[in-house]
Design a protein around this motif. Structure first.
Motif, PDB file in Angstrom:
ATOM      1  N   ILE A 104       0.966  -1.316   0.000  1.00  0.00           N
ATOM      2  CA  ILE A 104       0.073   0.048   0.100  1.00  0.00           C
ATOM      3  C   ILE A 104       0.866   1.252  -0.045  1.00  0.00           C
ATOM      4  O   ILE A 104       0.620   2.524  -0.796  1.00  0.00           O
ATOM      5  CB  ILE A 104      -0.694  -0.125   1.061  1.00  0.00           C
ATOM      6  CG1 ILE A 104      -2.079  -1.210   1.070  1.00  0.00           C
ATOM      7  CG2 ILE A 104      -1.695   1.302   1.294  1.00  0.00           C
ATOM      8  CD1 ILE A 104      -2.668  -1.388   2.307  1.00  0.00           C
ATOM      9  N   PHE A 105       1.929   1.237   0.641  1.00  0.00           N
ATOM     10  CA  PHE A 105       2.913   2.270   0.939  1.00  0.00           C
ATOM     11  C   PHE A 105       3.378   2.607  -0.529  1.00  0.00           C
ATOM     12  O   PHE A 105       3.434   3.836  -0.976  1.00  0.00           O
ATOM     13  CB  PHE A 105       4.053   2.143   1.740  1.00  0.00           C
ATOM     14  CG  PHE A 105       5.256   3.098   1.771  1.00  0.00           C
ATOM     15  CD1 PHE A 105       5.246   4.166   2.048  1.00  0.00           C
ATOM     16  CD2 PHE A 105       6.409   2.547   1.054  1.00  0.00           C
ATOM     17  CE1 PHE A 105       6.295   5.180   2.068  1.00  0.00           C
ATOM     18  CE2 PHE A 105       7.570   3.467   0.990  1.00  0.00           C
ATOM     19  CZ  PHE A 105       7.366   4.517   1.539  1.00  0.00           C
ATOM     20  N   LEU A 106       3.881   1.398  -1.352  1.00  0.00           N
ATOM     21  CA  LEU A 106       4.492   1.815  -2.734  1.00  0.00           C
ATOM     22  C   LEU A 106       3.274   2.498  -3.497  1.00  0.00           C
ATOM     23  O   LEU A 106       3.590   3.369  -4.366  1.00  0.00           O
ATOM     24  CB  LEU A 106       4.934   0.499  -3.283  1.00  0.00           C
ATOM     25  CG  LEU A 106       6.089   0.110  -2.603  1.00  0.00           C
ATOM     26  CD1 LEU A 106       6.545  -1.446  -3.691  1.00  0.00           C
ATOM     27  CD2 LEU A 106       7.344   1.006  -2.832  1.00  0.00           C
ATOM     28  N   TYR A 107       2.088   1.926  -3.460  1.00  0.00           N
ATOM     29  CA  TYR A 107       0.958   2.189  -4.455  1.00  0.00           C
ATOM     30  C   TYR A 107       0.703   3.853  -4.098  1.00  0.00           C
ATOM     31  O   TYR A 107       0.721   4.505  -5.178  1.00  0.00           O
ATOM     32  CB  TYR A 107      -0.291   1.608  -4.314  1.00  0.00           C
ATOM     33  CG  TYR A 107      -1.464   1.991  -4.859  1.00  0.00           C
ATOM     34  CD1 TYR A 107      -1.551   2.011  -6.154  1.00  0.00           C
ATOM     35  CD2 TYR A 107      -2.326   2.764  -4.129  1.00  0.00           C
ATOM     36  CE1 TYR A 107      -2.728   2.606  -6.716  1.00  0.00           C
ATOM     37  CE2 TYR A 107      -3.651   3.412  -4.793  1.00  0.00           C
ATOM     38  CZ  TYR A 107      -3.767   3.151  -6.074  1.00  0.00           C
ATOM     39  OH  TYR A 107      -4.741   3.718  -6.480  1.00  0.00           O
ATOM     40  N   LEU A 108       0.778   4.229  -2.867  1.00  0.00           N
ATOM     41  CA  LEU A 108       0.349   5.652  -2.351  1.00  0.00           C
ATOM     42  C   LEU A 108       1.410   6.529  -2.704  1.00  0.00           C
ATOM     43  O   LEU A 108       1.347   7.712  -3.196  1.00  0.00           O
ATOM     44  CB  LEU A 108      -0.089   5.527  -1.131  1.00  0.00           C
ATOM     45  CG  LEU A 108      -1.285   4.861  -0.436  1.00  0.00           C
ATOM     46  CD1 LEU A 108      -1.596   4.920   0.992  1.00  0.00           C
ATOM     47  CD2 LEU A 108      -2.581   5.446  -1.214  1.00  0.00           C
TER      48      LEU A 108
END
Length: 551
Positions: free
Chosen positions: A106-110
């Motif tokens: 999720i961190f990478l996507y955001l």
């Protein structure tokens, strides 16, 4: 970026080339960390086991902890996330760490979404590629369940994306988005206070973007969201005794008596060790001189990023009126929000670094405490943006001779950053995991031996006990002793009381450790007569009569 594509009557998203490259980088980073998770690399420890035991207790309905057992300031959100999995699959390290892997994805996507809004598509792909790499110091902060950092970083990114969408007019349910912003703030405050500098600057960015709306129902929803998110912490502090509230305990932990190291030593430890370690440029045992260059450059990049953001803000304000009229629904505020968020990221990094170097630990123990700078990854897009702009301008040939020279140097810095991180990651993956796997195997051997043959109530040191309890699914219970065989840091008191009631407790100590030598002296002539066996680097004593010198 995704574009809709009509194909045989069905709508399908189509990624542009930079987004596809970013997706491949992200998948590689997730798969790499999944493999590490399955092999329990980095190695587990008793701090992580405490979170795991809390997840076990939550899943069984036995406990509803607000803070880490034995503390009053580290939130237990990670344990609540892992509790359903542990309840179904039983306690194991891969199961415990799977929610952390999801939070990393999720961190990478955001951060990809936010970087595309602030910069360019290819720059966003580059940032994702850097964050997909990870030597031990980096992946330890991302995968191990030790509280705070894995969940607060996605929370901050989502807050900033909400701010961007509100300012640009692309968020339709604005009050709901503002309420979600507040909820994320409350959860982050409960989870880890290290994120407070970023929460402060994100809050200022939101006030800038929707200050008029906050005077009405939106402001009430913002406050309500914060209260709901931080409610567990508020309730616990209201019940706490004098000196046991979160602020008092955190102040006591953060304030160490004794002489303060000079500022020069603290700045040196923070910049030359902490910053490179937090960004994956060094192995876990420290930075060589050739790896410290990024720490020297970091303050310069912060200043350059702030200058670029201010120039972009003024440029947006000074655009011709006709150009402003033709802008998107967000108008002038939508154009300015990018520089504002960049300034917020720069300020968050600067405040975090300043807070870190104020601590004496930045000088006395920089290797152990560099984990507190892992949140600086949030500011990576803003920090590297000046280098990217200079390199891109020089590559296009639109700058002067000095500009082309600056661009060439910037490109060299980006290349050096990438190559160094890649080399350290490859070295860790190829040679740095063996020690972790050996230690983990020995811990499992010890757990299996005690689970099968006993003793089931034992004493040990802090770094043995809770990991042993977690590995045995509480079939072996351990009480913590220090090196002098006195009561140690027993985070969960029921374990200590259970071992204290045992008629014939055992003792689990590392071979030839100070605790081992002290125990043999106390046993004296009984040392050889007492049942003793060695398992996985540990020595297990089971004397006929208990040895409790503190009584």
């Amino acid at each position: 970026m995704s574009h809709p594509e009509q194909h045989r009557g069905r709508w399908r998203p189509r990624l542009d080339r930079p987004a596809l490259v970013a997706l491949l980088f992200g998948l590689a980073g997730v798969v790499y960390r999944l493999v590490l998770t399955l092999f329990t690399v980095p190695v587990s420890n008793s701090d992580e086991a405490t979170f795991g035991l809390a997840a076990l207790h939550i899943g069984q309905g036995r406990e509803r902890p607000v803070f880490l057992y034995g503390q009053h300031y580290m939130g237990m959100l990670e344990s609540y996330l892992a509790a359903p999995l542990v309840a179904v699959a039983g306690p194991s390290w891969p199961v415990l760490r799977l929610p952390m892997l999801a939070l990393y994805a999720i961190f990478l996507y955001l951060i990809h979404r936010l970087t595309r809004r602030l910069g360019t598509p290819w720059f966003a792909a580059f940032v994702v590629g850097l964050l997909a790499l990870g030597p031990e110091r980096v992946v330890r902060d991302q995968l191990t369940v030790v509280g705070g950092r894995p969940e607060v970083k996605p929370a901050v990114l989502l807050m900033l994306l909400i701010t961007v969408g509100l300012a640009a007019g692309t968020v339709h349910r604005r009050r709901l988005a503002i309420g979600l912003f507040g909820l994320l703030v409350g959860l982050a405050v409960w989870s880890d206070w290290l994120i407070l500098p970023y929460l402060a600057v994100a809050g200022l960015a939101l006030v800038w973007a929707v200050r008029r709306e906050l005077l009405g129902w939106s402001g009430l929803l913002l406050v309500a969201g914060v209260v709901v998110g931080v409610a567990p912490m508020i309730v616990d502090n209201l019940r706490a005794g004098p000196g046991e509230d979160s602020l008092s305990v955190f102040r006591e932990v953060s304030t160490k008596a004794g002489p303060q190291p000079p500022w020069s030593d603290r700045v040196r430890g923070g910049l030359l060790e902490g910053v490179p370690l937090a960004h994956g440029l060094c192995p876990v045992d420290g930075c060589g001189r050739w790896q410290q260059w990024f720490g020297v450059l970091y303050p310069v990049l912060l200043l350059a990023g702030a200058a670029l953001a201010v120039l972009a803000y003024r440029r947006a304000a000074g655009a011709p009126r006709g150009e402003r009229v033709g802008r998107a629904a967000g108008g002038l505020r939508g154009e300015r929000v990018g520089p504002v968020v960049q300034l917020a990221l720069i300020a968050g990094a600067a405040l975090t670094l300043l807070s870190y170097v104020r601590s004496p630990l930045a000088a006395t123990s920089p290797l152990d405490n560099a984990r507190y700078l892992s949140v600086l990854q949030l500011s990576l897009p803003a920090v590297l943006w000046p280098l990217w702009v200079a390199a891109l301008t020089a590559w296009r040939g639109t700058s002067s001779v000095l500009g082309r020279l600056t661009g060439a140097l910037s490109a060299a810095v980006l290349a050096a950053l990438t190559v160094t991180t890649l080399v350290i990651t490859v070295l860790f993956a190829a040679t740095g995991t063996a020690a972790s796997r050996t230690e983990e195997r020995q811990a499992r051997e010890l757990a299996a031996a005690l689970r099968a043959d006993g003793p089931h109530e034992v004493y040990g040191d802090y770094w043995t006990c809770n990991r042993l309890i977690f590995n045995t699914d509480e079939s072996v219970v351990c009480g913590v002793l220090d090196g002098n065989l006195s009561p140690g840091q027993n985070r969960y008191r029921p374990y200590w009381r259970q071992v204290g009631r045992a008629e014939r407790p055992g003792y689990v100590v590392e071979v030839d450790s100070p605790m081992d030598r002290r125990l043999r002296r106390l046993l004296a002539d009984r040392a050889d007569a007492a049942p003793v066996r060695e398992v996985g680097g540990y020595r297990v004593y089971h004397p006929d009569t208990p040895v409790r010198p503190w009584r």
